[in-house]
Design a protein around this motif. Structure first.
Motif, short mmCIF file in Angstrom:
data_model
loop_
_atom_site.label_atom_id
_atom_site.label_comp_id
_atom_site.label_asym_id
_atom_site.label_seq_id
_atom_site.Cartn_x
_atom_site.Cartn_y
_atom_site.Cartn_z
N PRO A 84 0.85 -1.19 0.00
CA PRO A 84 0.00 0.00 0.00
C PRO A 84 0.89 1.25 0.00
CG PRO A 84 0.07 -0.99 2.20
CD PRO A 84 0.87 -1.89 1.28
N ILE A 85 0.29 2.41 -0.19
CA ILE A 85 1.03 3.67 -0.02
C ILE A 85 1.43 3.76 1.45
CG2 ILE A 85 0.96 6.17 -0.26
CD1 ILE A 85 -1.36 5.83 -2.25
N HIS A 86 2.69 4.06 1.73
CA HIS A 86 3.16 4.07 3.12
C HIS A 86 4.30 5.05 3.30
CE1 HIS A 86 5.86 1.24 1.03
NE2 HIS A 86 6.77 1.68 1.88
N ASP A 87 4.58 5.36 4.57
CA ASP A 87 5.77 6.17 4.88
C ASP A 87 6.75 5.32 5.68
OD1 ASP A 87 4.87 6.07 7.50
OD2 ASP A 87 4.38 8.20 7.63
N HIS A 88 7.88 5.92 6.09
CA HIS A 88 8.92 5.18 6.80
C HIS A 88 9.30 5.85 8.12
CE1 HIS A 88 9.16 4.60 2.47
NE2 HIS A 88 9.37 3.34 2.77
N THR A 89 9.33 7.15 8.14
CA THR A 89 9.70 8.02 9.27
C THR A 89 11.21 8.03 9.55
OG1 THR A 89 9.51 6.49 11.17
CG2 THR A 89 7.45 7.51 10.37
N VAL A 90 11.96 7.20 8.86
CA VAL A 90 13.43 7.18 8.99
C VAL A 90 14.00 7.13 7.57
CG1 VAL A 90 13.49 6.00 11.22
CG2 VAL A 90 13.43 4.63 9.10
N TRP A 91 15.30 7.35 7.42
CA TRP A 91 15.91 7.23 6.09
C TRP A 91 15.87 5.77 5.62
CZ3 TRP A 91 19.91 3.85 5.90
CH2 TRP A 91 20.70 3.67 7.02
N GLY A 92 15.85 5.58 4.32
CA GLY A 92 15.87 4.23 3.76
C GLY A 92 16.58 4.22 2.42
N LEU A 93 17.26 3.12 2.14
CA LEU A 93 17.89 2.91 0.84
C LEU A 93 17.31 1.63 0.27
CD1 LEU A 93 21.55 3.75 1.90
CD2 LEU A 93 20.31 4.92 0.07
N VAL A 94 16.86 1.70 -0.97
CA VAL A 94 16.15 0.61 -1.63
C VAL A 94 17.00 0.20 -2.84
CG1 VAL A 94 14.07 0.12 -2.98
CG2 VAL A 94 13.90 1.51 -0.90
N GLY A 95 17.50 -1.02 -2.84
CA GLY A 95 18.34 -1.48 -3.96
C GLY A 95 17.81 -2.78 -4.52
N VAL A 96 17.91 -2.94 -5.82
CA VAL A 96 17.37 -4.16 -6.45
C VAL A 96 18.48 -5.20 -6.62
CG1 VAL A 96 16.30 -5.12 -8.52
CG2 VAL A 96 15.50 -2.95 -7.58
N LEU A 97 18.16 -6.42 -6.18
CA LEU A 97 19.09 -7.54 -6.32
C LEU A 97 18.75 -8.37 -7.54
CD1 LEU A 97 21.42 -9.15 -4.87
CD2 LEU A 97 19.61 -10.56 -3.88
N ARG A 98 17.45 -8.58 -7.77
CA ARG A 98 17.01 -9.54 -8.79
C ARG A 98 15.69 -9.06 -9.36
NH1 ARG A 98 16.74 -15.37 -6.12
NH2 ARG A 98 18.78 -14.67 -5.39
N GLY A 99 15.52 -9.08 -10.66
CA GLY A 99 14.25 -8.69 -11.25
C GLY A 99 14.14 -7.19 -11.40
N GLU A 100 13.00 -6.64 -11.03
CA GLU A 100 12.76 -5.20 -11.19
C GLU A 100 11.77 -4.73 -10.13
OE1 GLU A 100 11.93 -3.78 -15.26
OE2 GLU A 100 10.31 -2.59 -14.38
N GLU A 101 12.04 -3.55 -9.56
CA GLU A 101 11.11 -2.98 -8.59
C GLU A 101 10.60 -1.65 -9.13
OE1 GLU A 101 11.71 -3.22 -4.11
OE2 GLU A 101 11.79 -1.07 -4.42
N GLY A 102 9.28 -1.48 -9.05
CA GLY A 102 8.69 -0.21 -9.42
C GLY A 102 8.32 0.56 -8.16
N ALA A 103 8.39 1.89 -8.22
CA ALA A 103 8.02 2.71 -7.07
C ALA A 103 7.30 3.96 -7.56
CB ALA A 103 9.24 3.09 -6.26
N ILE A 104 6.20 4.30 -6.91
CA ILE A 104 5.51 5.56 -7.19
C ILE A 104 5.66 6.43 -5.95
CG2 ILE A 104 3.29 6.63 -7.76
CD1 ILE A 104 2.43 3.90 -8.91
#
Ligand code: FE
Length: 196
Positions: A84-104
């Motif tokens: 779902p649409i969400h927040d984190h409240t802290v810093w985050g790093l998102v990296g792809v290992l395999r396949g593909e990730e989409g982000a809106i």
């Protein structure tokens, strides 16, 4: 032993965050290099932390700092699965290992409603950052429709235990949310006898 890559990453973040005065921009800058080194090879993630679930995306804790200053998580996306649409409240790093990730990405307008500000498609090796300072609200999904994708995320806290928000629609009304983790197990980073 390929699991050493994960241990090296965990130790790198431990060292980085031992400087408590480091500004977030520097954490993200140096953290990006650490995560980049981890996802440059797809030979270290144990199979039990790469397993998709037919119902729902999985988030497996791979390591949590003893002082909960950071956590490393594998997200395993089955075809068509999304957050779902969400927040984190802290810093985050998102990296792809395999396949593909989409982000809106979304931003909150003056009225409180959420407005989409762009969509990204991350391929293996690509990294995106989030934080309350640079934009903290998004929805993430498997970019592939025919097979699982796996991304490795690092957060500035014990993300599965942080009280944060999901947004059921773009009206911006938050609902409290604590994500938890999909498994009770952790990979064993510390049996160096196997490397001798
Ligand atoms: Fe997220």
């Amino acid at each position: 032993m390929p699991i050493a890559r994960l241990r090296d990453c965990a130790q790198g973040f431990t060292r980085l965050l031992s400087d408590e005065t480091l500004p977030e921009a520097s954490i993200l800058h140096h953290g990006r290099a650490l995560l980049s080194a981890l996802i440059a090879h797809d030979d270290w993630l144990p199979e039990s932390f790469a397993r998709p679930d037919p119902q729902r995306y999985r988030q497996y804790l791979l390591h949590c700092d003893a002082l909960e200053r950071f956590s490393i998580v594998s997200f395993v996306w089955g075809p068509g699965q999304r957050t779902p649409i969400h927040d984190h409240t802290v810093w985050g790093l998102v990296g792809v290992l395999r396949g593909e990730e989409g982000a809106i990405g979304y931003r909150q307008t003056a009225s409180g409603a959420l407005e989409a500000v762009g969509e990204s498609r991350l391929k293996p090796g690509d990294i995106e950052a989030v934080s309350p300072r640079i934009g903290d609200i998004h929805a993430v999904f498997n970019g592939l429709t025919d097979r699982p994708s796996i991304s490795i995320h690092v957060y500035g806290g014990n993300i599965g235990a942080i009280r944060r928000s999901v947004f059921e629609s773009t009206n911006g009304r938050p609902a409290p949310f604590v994500s938890g983790y999909s498994s009770l197990d952790l990979p064993n980073l510390w049996d160096r006898s196997l490397e001798a």
